[in-house]
Motif scaffolding. Structure first.
Motif, mmCIF file in Angstrom:
data_model
loop_
_atom_site.group_PDB
_atom_site.id
_atom_site.type_symbol
_atom_site.label_atom_id
_atom_site.label_comp_id
_atom_site.label_asym_id
_atom_site.label_seq_id
_atom_site.Cartn_x
_atom_site.Cartn_y
_atom_site.Cartn_z
ATOM 1 N N GLN A 283 0.814 -1.220 0.000
ATOM 2 C CA GLN A 283 0.000 0.000 0.000
ATOM 3 C C GLN A 283 0.847 1.270 0.000
ATOM 4 O O GLN A 283 0.295 2.370 -0.171
ATOM 5 N N GLY A 284 2.166 1.130 0.157
ATOM 6 C CA GLY A 284 3.038 2.293 0.114
ATOM 7 C C GLY A 284 4.071 2.226 -0.993
ATOM 8 O O GLY A 284 5.142 2.827 -0.872
ATOM 9 N N THR A 285 3.765 1.504 -2.065
ATOM 10 C CA THR A 285 4.712 1.353 -3.175
ATOM 11 C C THR A 285 4.094 1.853 -4.473
ATOM 12 O O THR A 285 2.887 2.058 -4.580
ATOM 13 N N PHE A 286 4.955 2.070 -5.468
ATOM 14 C CA PHE A 286 4.549 2.473 -6.815
ATOM 15 C C PHE A 286 3.579 3.662 -6.771
ATOM 16 O O PHE A 286 3.856 4.654 -6.104
ATOM 17 N N GLU A 287 2.458 3.567 -7.464
ATOM 18 C CA GLU A 287 1.518 4.696 -7.511
ATOM 19 C C GLU A 287 0.812 4.918 -6.187
ATOM 20 O O GLU A 287 0.157 5.950 -5.993
ATOM 21 N N ARG A 288 0.965 3.967 -5.232
ATOM 22 C CA ARG A 288 0.345 4.139 -3.909
ATOM 23 C C ARG A 288 1.307 4.760 -2.890
ATOM 24 O O ARG A 288 0.996 4.831 -1.706
ATOM 25 N N LYS A 289 2.446 5.241 -3.351
ATOM 26 C CA LYS A 289 3.408 5.873 -2.447
ATOM 27 C C LYS A 289 2.807 7.091 -1.760
ATOM 28 O O LYS A 289 3.208 7.430 -0.636
ATOM 29 N N GLN A 290 1.831 7.717 -2.385
ATOM 30 C CA GLN A 290 1.182 8.879 -1.778
ATOM 31 C C GLN A 290 0.598 8.541 -0.409
ATOM 32 O O GLN A 290 0.513 9.409 0.467
ATOM 33 N N ASN A 291 0.222 7.293 -0.190
ATOM 34 C CA ASN A 291 -0.300 6.890 1.121
ATOM 35 C C ASN A 291 0.706 7.171 2.233
ATOM 36 O O ASN A 291 0.319 7.530 3.350
ATOM 37 N N VAL A 292 1.989 7.004 1.933
ATOM 38 C CA VAL A 292 3.022 7.226 2.947
ATOM 39 C C VAL A 292 3.026 8.688 3.376
ATOM 40 O O VAL A 292 3.084 9.010 4.566
ATOM 41 N N PHE A 293 2.925 9.585 2.426
ATOM 42 C CA PHE A 293 2.962 11.012 2.740
ATOM 43 C C PHE A 293 1.695 11.424 3.503
ATOM 44 O O PHE A 293 1.761 12.235 4.433
ATOM 45 N N ASP A 294 0.581 10.839 3.115
ATOM 46 C CA ASP A 294 -0.666 11.108 3.848
ATOM 47 C C ASP A 294 -0.572 10.583 5.280
ATOM 48 O O ASP A 294 -1.102 11.207 6.213
ATOM 49 N N ASP A 295 0.115 9.454 5.468
ATOM 50 C CA ASP A 295 0.271 8.886 6.812
ATOM 51 C C ASP A 295 1.143 9.785 7.685
ATOM 52 O O ASP A 295 0.867 9.983 8.874
ATOM 53 N N PHE A 296 2.221 10.312 7.118
ATOM 54 C CA PHE A 296 3.050 11.268 7.854
ATOM 55 C C PHE A 296 2.203 12.450 8.342
ATOM 56 O O PHE A 296 2.274 12.869 9.499
ATOM 57 N N THR A 297 1.406 12.983 7.418
ATOM 58 C CA THR A 297 0.576 14.136 7.754
ATOM 59 C C THR A 297 -0.438 13.784 8.829
ATOM 60 O O THR A 297 -0.684 14.573 9.758
ATOM 61 N N ALA A 298 -1.035 12.588 8.740
ATOM 62 C CA ALA A 298 -2.025 12.160 9.738
ATOM 63 C C ALA A 298 -1.411 12.083 11.127
ATOM 64 O O ALA A 298 -2.059 12.435 12.120
ATOM 65 N N ALA A 299 -0.150 11.640 11.217
ATOM 66 C CA ALA A 299 0.517 11.565 12.524
ATOM 67 C C ALA A 299 0.694 12.958 13.117
ATOM 68 O O ALA A 299 0.502 13.166 14.317
ATOM 69 N N ALA A 300 1.067 13.920 12.281
ATOM 70 C CA ALA A 300 1.222 15.294 12.766
ATOM 71 C C ALA A 300 -0.121 15.878 13.196
ATOM 72 O O ALA A 300 -0.217 16.549 14.234
ATOM 73 N N GLU A 301 -1.152 15.624 12.418
ATOM 74 C CA GLU A 301 -2.477 16.150 12.754
ATOM 75 C C GLU A 301 -3.015 15.527 14.032
ATOM 76 O O GLU A 301 -3.758 16.168 14.787
ATOM 77 N N LEU A 302 -2.627 14.269 14.305
ATOM 78 C CA LEU A 302 -3.040 13.626 15.552
ATOM 79 C C LEU A 302 -2.487 14.383 16.758
ATOM 80 O O LEU A 302 -3.200 14.583 17.756
ATOM 81 N N LEU A 303 -1.233 14.811 16.684
ATOM 82 C CA LEU A 303 -0.641 15.547 17.798
ATOM 83 C C LEU A 303 -1.397 16.842 18.072
ATOM 84 O O LEU A 303 -1.571 17.244 19.228
ATOM 85 N N THR A 304 -1.849 17.479 17.017
ATOM 86 C CA THR A 304 -2.622 18.714 17.193
ATOM 87 C C THR A 304 -3.984 18.419 17.796
ATOM 88 O O THR A 304 -4.435 19.105 18.724
ATOM 89 N N SER A 305 -4.649 17.368 17.299
ATOM 90 C CA SER A 305 -5.993 17.046 17.800
ATOM 91 C C SER A 305 -5.967 16.601 19.253
ATOM 92 O O SER A 305 -6.921 16.833 20.003
ATOM 93 N N LEU A 306 -4.862 15.986 19.682
ATOM 94 C CA LEU A 306 -4.724 15.557 21.079
ATOM 95 C C LEU A 306 -4.218 16.681 21.978
ATOM 96 O O LEU A 306 -4.033 16.472 23.182
ATOM 97 N N LYS A 307 -3.986 17.849 21.363
ATOM 98 C CA LYS A 307 -3.480 19.016 22.101
ATOM 99 C C LYS A 307 -2.127 18.731 22.763
ATOM 100 O O LYS A 307 -1.827 19.229 23.852
ATOM 101 N N ILE A 308 -1.340 17.892 22.093
ATOM 102 C CA ILE A 308 0.030 17.644 22.540
ATOM 103 C C ILE A 308 0.962 18.690 21.940
ATOM 104 O O ILE A 308 1.876 19.191 22.593
ATOM 105 N N SER A 309 0.730 19.042 20.681
ATOM 106 C CA SER A 309 1.594 19.983 19.999
ATOM 107 C C SER A 309 0.792 20.770 18.979
ATOM 108 O O SER A 309 -0.435 20.635 18.890
ATOM 109 N N ARG A 310 1.487 21.587 18.212
ATOM 110 C CA ARG A 310 0.885 22.349 17.112
ATOM 111 C C ARG A 310 1.883 22.349 15.972
ATOM 112 O O ARG A 310 3.076 22.048 16.181
ATOM 113 N N PRO A 311 1.472 22.670 14.743
ATOM 114 C CA PRO A 311 2.365 22.493 13.593
ATOM 115 C C PRO A 311 3.744 23.116 13.737
ATOM 116 O O PRO A 311 4.753 22.482 13.392
ATOM 117 N N ASP A 312 3.848 24.352 14.256
ATOM 118 C CA ASP A 312 5.165 24.980 14.333
ATOM 119 C C ASP A 312 6.048 24.381 15.416
ATOM 120 O O ASP A 312 7.236 24.704 15.502
#
Length: 710
Positions: free
Chosen positions: A524-553
């Protein structure tokens, strides 16, 4: 590909395709099977692909800017001392037993010291080899790049056979492994030069005379296979051409290299046995001349050997892995040692008494299962949530098991597992594994939701009692490729621990492209589905914001090699999700990887695709960082870092991305670049890089501390 720290990925180096003009179309690769009309763009950065005085001067100027910023930081000296204190710890790399009670030891003596091959009787404990550390003195010596500190004197009962300073006193040659010949008459020492993890120098010692054999070989990946007690196969890196590394034989007696039929190939291992592939046969062989034809087995690795018995790790029908035993004395028998299980990804198999320990993982869980001779589980051990199981062995009474554990704050700890009660003896083991230096830590597993709805386990570790107020400095690690384990499973990294002690948060998501849930998760993270990896990175960062642990900066994300590509691509697509990007040795120009990295299946076409094909070029251009730099999204603060002698990912990838970002965003002054001299792909490794590793780690952590102000 390879990643920072202990975690994986699998093998090779590169030969540059020299391109003499900077005005070629993009990409122009001989032998392209289809026109790439979508990718045929002017490439003003082609000149950075070829070593030249102009490129070297450009690198020097770019380095000077970043080095000034780092060395002017108020954190620089304190970080340097801390890194040195963590790295400057002598340890034995290889311990080889001779028949008369003697041992041959390859020892790393600490930062700035030579690695040495010594011969002695096995009467001393490793603790007696510790030496006092003069951190201030060492720091001054290393920072000024003066001569290394005086090497420690050998013990009275040991003879120094060989020192890395016999080859170079500049700290650019580092011994990484030693092996004995099957007859124990010779020792072979492998050395990495300028941080190479793909091509090694091999030095041969005659243990009968304690003298070095006057020959030096270039051996691919420090792997050899013994055809006989005095002859071994190796891949001759000196002859690498057109992406091929020819197989050769070296004879210790005649001291000559012989040509091998190139229709034959070898699967190397770390035991005496090896696998020989010919046109119509797959054969298991060893140095004693024994052979066994293998049929219908998808072999990943040779796990271990006990005389005539050999354990093979197989891919398994579903790709989750299994292990079988074959025997030179019983050619028709294949006995299952560890069966394939669809809810376990098999990582390794070791011998525990007369049984086998199978180490595996699935999702957020890790296991060590003890199998009996019939292939059935006898004991099932689940790792504590905060820990990784490193090893298992029976206690002295053979009643209970001792289990080696590591967490993100503790390494080298042992816990007793009560077999009859099927539990760890210590009811507070989880808390113990999260306590260190008088401090307590927490390690939570939360779940992020990626753009397509996929749920991702995310480990979040921090010091107990800190205020989770949405401003915590948070560092996300990720890899996302090549069927690796990624960073999710806990491992002790000294500078990560220091970051945690200072109030930082370490975040390790399970990304697609890795194999934590098995082969489909990887796909699911290879060839034309590599975009999933980048979306997963972003989801991890957004989780920190939603849990009020951190913020983007207040969120940094770091990745190396394939992970370096991942964090660069993610930050250019979603620049508002992160504050700091550290992209190490990344594959940044996906439309030129076939030319820049031909030795590795033309730029890892089996993982990414082939940009010489129109279909693949279309999706590769949609995330290739060099291409994405043109799109006009203001990026966060970025540190692009690599080594000038990276043997795995061509340094030009990083050079081209820096130039492209500067052309688009140079007025922002937030794109930083560092190409460390004489460094390779594992540039932060003290074993591969010695003081260059100390220096590289100091640069990176100074940058992180300066950004967060901690």
């Amino acid at each position: 590909m390879q990643k920072k720290g202990n975690v994986l990925e699998r093998r090779p180096w590169m030969s540059l395709l020299l391109i003499l003009s900077a005005t070629l179309i993009y990409p122009s690769i001989l032998g392209a099977s289809e026109p790439c009309t979508e990718a045929m763009k002017f490439d003003p950065y082609r000149w950075l692909e070829t070593d030249s005085p102009q490129r070297r001067e450009w690198v020097r100027q770019q380095n000077a800017k970043t080095l000034k910023k780092i060395r002017d930081s108020r954190y620089y000296k304190s970080v340097g001392k801390t890194v040195l204190n963590q790295m400057d710890r002598p340890f034995d790399i290889s311990i080889l037993s001779l028949e008369n009670g003697e041992i041959v030891v390859l020892r790393n003596q600490g930062v700035g010291q030579p690695q040495v091959l010594v011969r002695r009787f096995a009467t001393r404990q490793d603790s007696e080899f510790q030496r006092p550390r003069e951190l201030e003195h060492q720091l001054r010596k290393l920072e000024s790049e003066a001569k290394p500190t005086q090497p420690r004197q050998p013990l009275a009962n040991e003879t120094v056979l060989f020192s890395s300073h016999d080859i170079s006193k500049a700290g650019t040659v580092n011994f990484t492994r030693a092996v004995l010949s099957p007859n124990r008459d010779f020792a072979i020492v492998f050395a990495s030069e300028k941080g190479s993890i793909d091509d090694y120098n091999a030095y041969v010692f005659d243990l009968k005379t304690n003298k070095r054999v006057p020959v030096e070989l270039k051996v691919g990946w420090a792997r050899i296979a013994w055809q006989s007690p005095t002859r071994f196969y190796f891949l001759n890196s000196l002859e690498t051409a057109n992406g091929a590394t020819p197989l050769r034989i070296f004879d210790l007696v005649s001291q000559k290299t012989e040509t091998v039929d190139q229709k034959l190939s070898i699967q190397f291992s770390f035991v005496d046995a090896y696998i020989q592939y010919e046109e119509k046969a797959v054969t298991l062989r060893d140095s004693k001349g024994r052979s066994l034809e293998l049929k219908d087995l998808e072999i990943e690795d040779i796990v271990s050997q006990f005389d005539s018995s050999v354990i093979l790790k197989l891919s398994g029908i579903q790709g989750f892995g299994s292990a079988v035993e074959v025997n030179f004395d019983a050619p028709n028998e294949v006995r299952t040692v560890v069966p394939e299980r669809s809810n376990r990804v098999l990582s390794k198999v070791t011998k525990v008494g007369e049984q086998w320990a199978a180490f595996s993982y699935y999702g957020e869980n890790q296991y060590a299962d003890i199998f009996g001779p019939n292939g059935q589980i006898q004991i099932a051990i689940k790792a504590p949530p905060s820990s990784t199981i490193n090893w298992v062995k029976w206690d002295s009474k053979k009643e209970n098991l001792l289990v080696g554990l590591t967490s993100q704050v503790a390494s080298g700890r042992t816990a007793k597992f009560l077999v009859k009660e099927n539990r760890f003896e210590n009811p507070n083991l989880e808390q113990e594994m999260l306590t260190a230096d008088g401090l307590q830590f927490e390690s939570r597993i939360e779940f992020a939701t990626s753009q397509d709805g996929t749920r991702l386990p995310v480990r979040i570790t921090f010091k107990k009692g800190i205020a989770l107020d949405g401003t915590n400095p948070s560092l996300i690690y990720g890899y996302g490729g090549f069927s690796s384990q990624g960073y999710f499973y806990p491992w002790f990294v000294p500078m990560d621990f220091q970051f945690l002690k200072r109030g930082g948060v370490i975040v390790t998501p399970i990304l697609r492209g890795d194999n934590n849930f098995g082969p489909d998760w990887h796909k699911q993270g290879t060839f034309e589905r590599k975009q999933n990896v980048f979306d997963d990175f972003t989801a991890a960062a957004e989780l920190l914001t939603s849990l009020k642990i951190s913020r983007p900066d207040r969120i940094a994300v770091e990745g190396w090699s394939n992970g370096g590509l991942g964090v660069a691509a993610t930050s250019l697509q979603k620049p508002l999700a992160f504050g700091l990007i550290i992209s190490g040795a990344g594959v940044q120009d996906m439309l030129r990887k076939e030319a820049l990295d031909p030795r590795f299946s033309n730029g890892w076409t089996y993982e990414y695709g082939d940009s010489r094909k129109a279909r693949d070029a279309k999706y590769l251009s949609q995330y290739s960082p060099v291409k994405q730099a043109e799109l006009g999204r203001n990026p966060p603060v970025i540190l692009l870092i690599n080594g000038t002698h990276d043997s795995r990912v061509n340094s030009a990838h990083t050079y081209k991305l820096k130039a492209a970002l500067d052309d688009r965003y140079g007025n922002l002054n937030n794109i930083h670049f560092l190409s460390v001299k004489n460094a390779g792909h594992w540039m932060t490794s003290n074993m591969i890089q010695d003081r260059i590793g100390w220096r590289s780690e100091t640069f990176i952590w100074t940058f992180i501390y300066e950004y967060f102000g901690i």
